[in-house]
Design an enzyme around this catalytic site. Structure first.
Site, mmCIF file in Angstrom:
data_model
loop_
_atom_site.group_PDB
_atom_site.id
_atom_site.type_symbol
_atom_site.label_atom_id
_atom_site.label_comp_id
_atom_site.label_asym_id
_atom_site.label_seq_id
_atom_site.Cartn_x
_atom_site.Cartn_y
_atom_site.Cartn_z
ATOM 1 N N ARG A 27 35.111 57.292 51.424
ATOM 2 C CA ARG A 27 34.548 58.416 52.006
ATOM 3 C C ARG A 27 34.859 59.491 50.920
ATOM 4 N NH1 ARG A 27 38.661 57.550 56.936
ATOM 5 N NH2 ARG A 27 37.612 55.146 57.580
ATOM 6 N N ASP A 53 35.002 63.072 49.427
ATOM 7 C CA ASP A 53 35.386 64.417 50.211
ATOM 8 C C ASP A 53 34.346 65.241 49.728
ATOM 9 O OD1 ASP A 53 37.923 64.204 51.505
ATOM 10 O OD2 ASP A 53 38.928 64.237 49.352
ATOM 11 N N TYR A 76 35.561 56.010 38.859
ATOM 12 C CA TYR A 76 35.215 57.439 39.213
ATOM 13 C C TYR A 76 35.314 58.161 37.711
ATOM 14 C CZ TYR A 76 36.257 57.510 44.268
ATOM 15 O OH TYR A 76 35.932 57.334 45.378
ATOM 16 N N ARG A 117 41.947 62.657 41.989
ATOM 17 C CA ARG A 117 42.346 64.347 41.598
ATOM 18 C C ARG A 117 43.585 64.515 41.359
ATOM 19 N NH1 ARG A 117 39.053 66.717 46.378
ATOM 20 N NH2 ARG A 117 39.954 68.442 45.883
#
Lengths: 255, 255
Positions: B50, B52, B110, B201
């Site tokens: 999921r 953000d 990522y 992050r």
């Protein structure tokens, strides 16, 4: 009194073009407001060309006369701190007293990007025109070659902004592949001593007709000679267009 | 009943993330609405992860069970015609009955982009984090190397979404220059068998502390061993992050 020359970049998506107008967000008003915030002075900036709504700039040049003695070296940082994230000042220079961003310009380079495949890449949708089918680059370049040189470009002039003469000198007009990490793009670059209103977008719309196979390259020569706007292809949408570079005489740059 | 696997891309800027919620525009609801438009059927899609609000996807994978017999070859075009311009379906496949985008995933990659120079490039502002000063890539890579391998990444787990185990295997973590036409960027790529909430992050925010010279590379090893979120750097903002690729067992891909 000094003359300031700024090189700026903007994402045109959320602007109603360069030129200040009664309503709508424009680059000119946005820049003038930032200048007023840091100097207290209201001045009017002149751009090398008035980009339309949705058109981008990698290296637009603007100039203004000012009485402010704000230090040159600190100008970009100070202006950027007062500008929204879709406009940046890249460079600030002192220019000669007779410098004017529009009148001193000797040439400009524009770029037009096209995504020619079934599904557009989401990250280029604001910066490229989507064409669902692949365009024939070879035919497009053959057609583009017919526009290089000094010609009357009246057939490619948009209505509503007539010029004294419609003769312009196209120095370079290339159609090639532009490989990017995210998507292969088709890139059209055009350099000329000056441009008529909507000239690039009308040329691109016409070349795309050839790229689609709807017309042969020679047809573009016929359109040029007709001096008749109704003979040319449709106007390409603004989001693919970017003003890349403005050329000035060497002595006008910094001295 | 068939299981459909879609590879999709989206610009996360104007979405409140993947997951459907009471208010706000989400990728999940947008995709499900498009599916309903073409098949008349309401189904629930599951994503590999999921993302953000503000996080992008170059190659997100989603799956759903469906009773529709809509032809596979026409699915991307039909869905794209019903999707807004910031989401595209890149590929549609029939998957085995037991395929699930989240449970079948064996790994994900990522990417995080940073513009580390005084004035940000306007065209990257939605897709990269702006750092006004240049970051030290060598120190950042030295720090990154300490995170490669199987470790307990609890110190890099965001609050609010605890997992059974906080052990993950980071297979690759690189810090390098990413040359683009418009601006030089710093790129951080991370591949792991799975990720904790906000793990990328939080790792990026921690590496940037090292890149700024605020901490030595070894400090990142201390943070990892502490298993304490308060020891790590700040969470990097969402706009620099993109889900690049999701890995599945070969047999689960098409057979």
């Amino acid at each position: 009194m000094r003359v300031i020359k700024l090189t700026i970049s903007y994402d045109g998506t959320d602007f109603c073009g360069w030129q200040a107008q009664a309503e709508g967000r424009t680059v000119q008003t946005t820049l003038e407001t930032a200048w007023q915030n840091i100097t207290g002075e209201f001045i009017r900036f002149t751009a090398s060309g008035r980009t339309d709504a949705g058109v981008h700039a990698l290296g637009q040049v603007v100039s203004a006369r000012t009485c402010s003695s704000f230090p040159l070296a600190r100008l970009p940082l100070a202006l950027n701190a007062n500008l929204p994230a879709d406009v940046r000042v890249l460079q600030a220079e002192d220019a000669p007293k007779d410098f004017c961003a529009i009148l001193s310009a000797r040439g400009k380079t524009y770029r037009y990007l096209i995504q020619d495949r079934p599904a557009h890449n989401v990250f280029w949708r604001r910066y490229a025109w989507h064409q669902p089918k692949q365009l024939d680059r070879i035919s497009m370049q053959a057609a583009a070659n017919l526009l290089i040189g000094e010609h009357d470009f009246q057939a490619f002039q948009g209505s509503g902004s007539p010029r004294k003469t419609t003769v312009r000198h196209v120095r370079r007009l290339t159609v090639d592949d532009h490989a990017t990490e995210l998507a292969p793009l088709l890139r059209i670059e055009i350099e000329a001593n000056g441009f008529l209103y909507n000239m690039v977008r009308n040329i691109v719309g016409t070349l795309v007709e050839v790229g689609k196979g709807r017309a042969a390259p020679d047809w573009v020569g016929d359109v040029l000679r007709s001096c008749d706007r109704t003979q040319a292809g449709p106007t390409a949408p603004p989001q693919g267009l970017a003003l890349v570079h403005v050329e000035y005489p060497k002595c006008g740059d910094t001295s």
